[in-house]
Each structure stands twice: as C-alpha cells, then as structure tokens.
Write an enzyme that holds these catalytic residues in place. Sequence first.
Site, PDB file in Angstrom:
ATOM      1  N   CYS A 114      48.559  37.333  34.861  1.00  0.00           N
ATOM      2  CA  CYS A 114      47.831  36.090  35.109  1.00  0.00           C
ATOM      3  C   CYS A 114      48.710  34.883  34.832  1.00  0.00           C
ATOM      4  CB  CYS A 114      46.541  36.044  34.307  1.00  0.00           C
ATOM      5  SG  CYS A 114      46.789  36.389  32.586  1.00  0.00           S
ATOM      6  N   GLY A 149      34.848  38.218  36.527  1.00  0.00           N
ATOM      7  CA  GLY A 149      34.476  37.324  35.428  1.00  0.00           C
ATOM      8  C   GLY A 149      33.144  36.636  35.702  1.00  0.00           C
ATOM      9  N   GLY A 190      40.242  39.766  33.336  1.00  0.00           N
ATOM     10  CA  GLY A 190      40.279  40.412  34.645  1.00  0.00           C
ATOM     11  C   GLY A 190      40.243  39.354  35.729  1.00  0.00           C
ATOM     12  N   SER A 191      39.700  39.729  36.859  1.00  0.00           N
ATOM     13  CA  SER A 191      39.722  38.819  38.002  1.00  0.00           C
ATOM     14  C   SER A 191      38.602  37.773  37.908  1.00  0.00           C
ATOM     15  CB  SER A 191      39.550  39.624  39.289  1.00  0.00           C
ATOM     16  OG  SER A 191      38.309  40.281  39.261  1.00  0.00           O
ATOM     17  N   GLU A 237      38.948  35.476  30.384  1.00  0.00           N
ATOM     18  CA  GLU A 237      40.296  35.093  30.822  1.00  0.00           C
ATOM     19  C   GLU A 237      40.464  35.661  32.212  1.00  0.00           C
ATOM     20  OE1 GLU A 237      42.258  33.065  29.460  1.00  0.00           O
ATOM     21  OE2 GLU A 237      41.435  32.961  27.445  1.00  0.00           O
TER      22      GLU A 237
END
Length: 477
Positions: free
Chosen positions: A280, A229, A224-225, A246
């Site tokens: 991403c 994170g 995610g963002s 990630e």
Amino acid sequence: MRTDLYIDGQWCAGASRRANINPSDTGDCIGEFAQGEPEHITTAIAAARRAQVGWAESPLEQRYAILSTIGQNLIARAPELGELLSREEGKPRAEGCGEVSRAGQFFTYYAAEVLRQMGEICQSVRAGVEVQVTREPRGVIGVITPWNFPTALPSWKIAPAIAYGNAVVWKPAELTPASASALMEIIAATELPPGVVNMVHGSGATIGAALCQSPDLNAITFTGSLATGRQVAAAAATHLTPVQLEMGSKNPLVVLDDANLDGAIACAVNGAFGSSGQKCTAASRLIVTPGIHDRFVAAMQSAMAKLVVGPALAPDTTIGPLASQEQLDRSLHYIAVGEQDGAVRVVGGELVAATTPGYYLSPALFTDGDNTATLNRTEVFGPVTCVIRADDYDHALTLANDSPFGLTASIITQSLHDANHFKRYSQSGCVMVNLPTSGTDYHVPFGGRKNSSLGPREQGRYAAEFYTQVKTTYLKT
Ligand code: ADP
C-alpha cells in the site's frame, strides 16, 4: 507445520481444507489448510471473551515476558520463516527474512510498551475533587489481515492488542496461511493463556464477514483493499463496532529538477517495484519536473534493465512473482487500461518465463501519464508505475495531492525550502524526503488520509488510541 485453526488454546480441524500454492512454482503445494465456518468465529469470540478478563489483570511482567519471547523467537527464526514466507507469498528471500525480523521487533517494542502504560492525574475545576484519566483495554478485537505482509502486518496488530490487555480473534488472508500458522505456533508456544489469541482461517466472504457482523466484538482492525474496507465498515456499523481501516493508496514520488538523479532512481525503483509493487506504500505515480524528466526516464530504463524477475528463492532474483493469478490478471488489466488511456509503456509489463511456472511479470514503466486517468487514480497493487510531467514544484504538489488516497508521499530534492513546503502541504499521512514512499519505522504512527485510512493510527504509542478506551474518574477526597 500446523495447518489447523487455533481456538481457545487448541489446534482444531475446520470444515474443509484449501491448498496453498507457491506463486513461484504452481506445481508446489505448500499445504492444505483448514477452513473455518462462521460457528468457529462464534466459538473463538466466546473463548476470547472468557480469556480477556484474566489477561487484562495479568501482572505486567508476565505480559512483558510473553511478548518479548514471541519477538525474540521470530527474530531468531527469521531465516527459516522468511524462506517459508517467500515461498508462499513470492517476495524475494531477503525481503521475506527482513519481514519476519521486523515482525519480531513489533513484539519486542510492544513488550516494552507494556511497562510504560501511564495515566494522568489532574485537578478538577471543583474544590476537593481529583480527576484521573486512565486507559483500559477495549476487550475482544477482530483482526483481519491481507497477504502482502503475512507476518509483519498481523504482528503490528496482535502485539499492541495483547500488550494493552485485549484478546484477539484473527482471520488471516487466504493466500498466506502458512506464515499465519507459523506466527500462531510461536505465539501458542508461550505461556499466553488459552483464548487470548485465536486464529480462524477461511474466506473473507464467510469468515471475515462473520467476524465483522458479530455483536460480540469490541473493535475491528482491518488492512486490505478499499472495496473490502467499505464492506467491513458497513458491517461493523450495524453494532457500532469501532473500526480501524488501512486500505489502498496511489502514492506520489515527486522528483524535482535539483534532485540527485541516482538517489531519485534508487527511491523510485525500490518504492515502485519492491515486493513486486504489492504494497500500500508503493510509489505508483512518479511526478517529475521538466529539467530532469528525460534524464530520469532514461535512468529508470537502465536501472530496470538490471532487475531480475524470477522465483522468490532463487539467489539472483530481485523481483519475485505476483502473489496469485488474480493479482497477475489485475496488473495486466491496468497495463491495458493505461495504454488505452494514452500513457506510453516504455518498458516492461510482459509475462516472463522462469525456470518454474509462476505468476511472473516484468516491472512496467509508463510515461506521459495523465493524473486524471484510471491508471493514476486506482491502486494497481503490482509492479506498474507511471511518470507524470509537472511544470514546476507547485504543479507537482498539486498533482501529488490530487488523488482519492493519501497514505505516503515522497519528494526528492536538495531544496530545503521545497522539502519543508512539501512536508507541510502534502495531504498524506506519512511524508518522506529523499526516501522511497515505502519503508516505515515501527515505533512511530503509521496511517493515511482520505480513502487510505479510517480510525486511529497504527504502530508506536499511537496504537493505544485504538487498542484502549479512555476512562475519566472523578474522586472526592
Ligand atoms: P486483497 O485484495 O489484498 O486480498 P482484500 O481486502 O480482499 O484485499 O482482503 C483483505 C482481507 O480481508 C483478507 O483477509 C480477506 O479474506 C478479508 N476479507 C475479504 N472480504 C471480506 C469481507 N466481506 N469481510 C471481512 N473481511 C473480508
């Protein structure tokens, strides 16, 4: 379509329901999906804990057969489930179907890995002693996934988790519960024992946070963002729960004077605007040297004129809508910020009216970008990319590496020397030569450096680093 939570082998109602809206047609409600409460997380973790011991001891061929069946069913149903994915997430049909097929390949790949789990035996420094190094499952894994790859991404976490003998409590993204439920249905239809995989829909702030704060998890994998994170890592730190994160990136595509122009354009358009830039691995910084700069910008404009923004399931659509109003607002915000900071918007970045109401935005190309400006430091997660001039290859490499992120990086050149140099000195986890920044294989490690990733790599055999723990046994014979 199932719309409930899945806990301990049972579909069960949550505390409330949340509507799932089609981003290509905001009048189309795909379903009302059950939302869990923190107690559902507690129940699901307890079920997973009970199931995990037996699952870890299950015969390898049983595990192989279950993973293989899940994978084959996903591949067989890719046209149908790809359509559902595109309807709820917004990526064009071909991308949706491709994603479901790829999700299946993660399961077939890890089915095979079930049969390839080996340990090591070595001599001790002490006479008469033998040393064995083996891997064991971690136990119960919390899986938190985003909406941009709603089928493939959970698959590349759940498949290795169960292949290596773990149980899972999965919290899918709020925006894409239908794809999550479809995957869960396929998993639930196999002989997998109840409790090995559990799914709890709900918001990140309640369900996601409850999962991360639990003292009963053995590891958490999150995509995610960056901001979320950090929250996941902070919550996990309370119980020292291992994490694999990630997060975002700001991937550079370097185009050198000697590049094949058509190839460079194909890589830039695909990398920057595929899935409407909501990846991403998107190419959001196009770093171009002077000898090709003007030709590159002109060719980008011609290529972008051919892109068709429209509903995900319309046959001629090449760029679908953004996934939500929030995502659209985010892109518009960064487009305004880019202009304020002095970059030049040469094309795109405008709302598009399609046949149905949705979150449509034309892909935006900026030029004259400053690598230190917000537009080039922060992940936009939309169809927005910026050309940055570099004096020469060395300057291009410096700019490419000058980023808080480091997931993927690409170089387009015919020079073997520059390609090799870039491969060696790029500060990214994945490096592409004459390829887009996006598009990775499932049997090799995936992950980044700096703020892009934390913890062991995902995918391929490297996934074992996260989904297992090592034991060293000393044996005196
Ligand atoms: P995006 O902006 O792509 O939605 P997020 O990082 O917000 O990315 O979300 C990724 C996943 O993390 C989603 O499943 C979301 O619900 C979940 N999430 C959001 N906030 C939290 C949190 N505080 N703790 C755990 N998970 C969260």
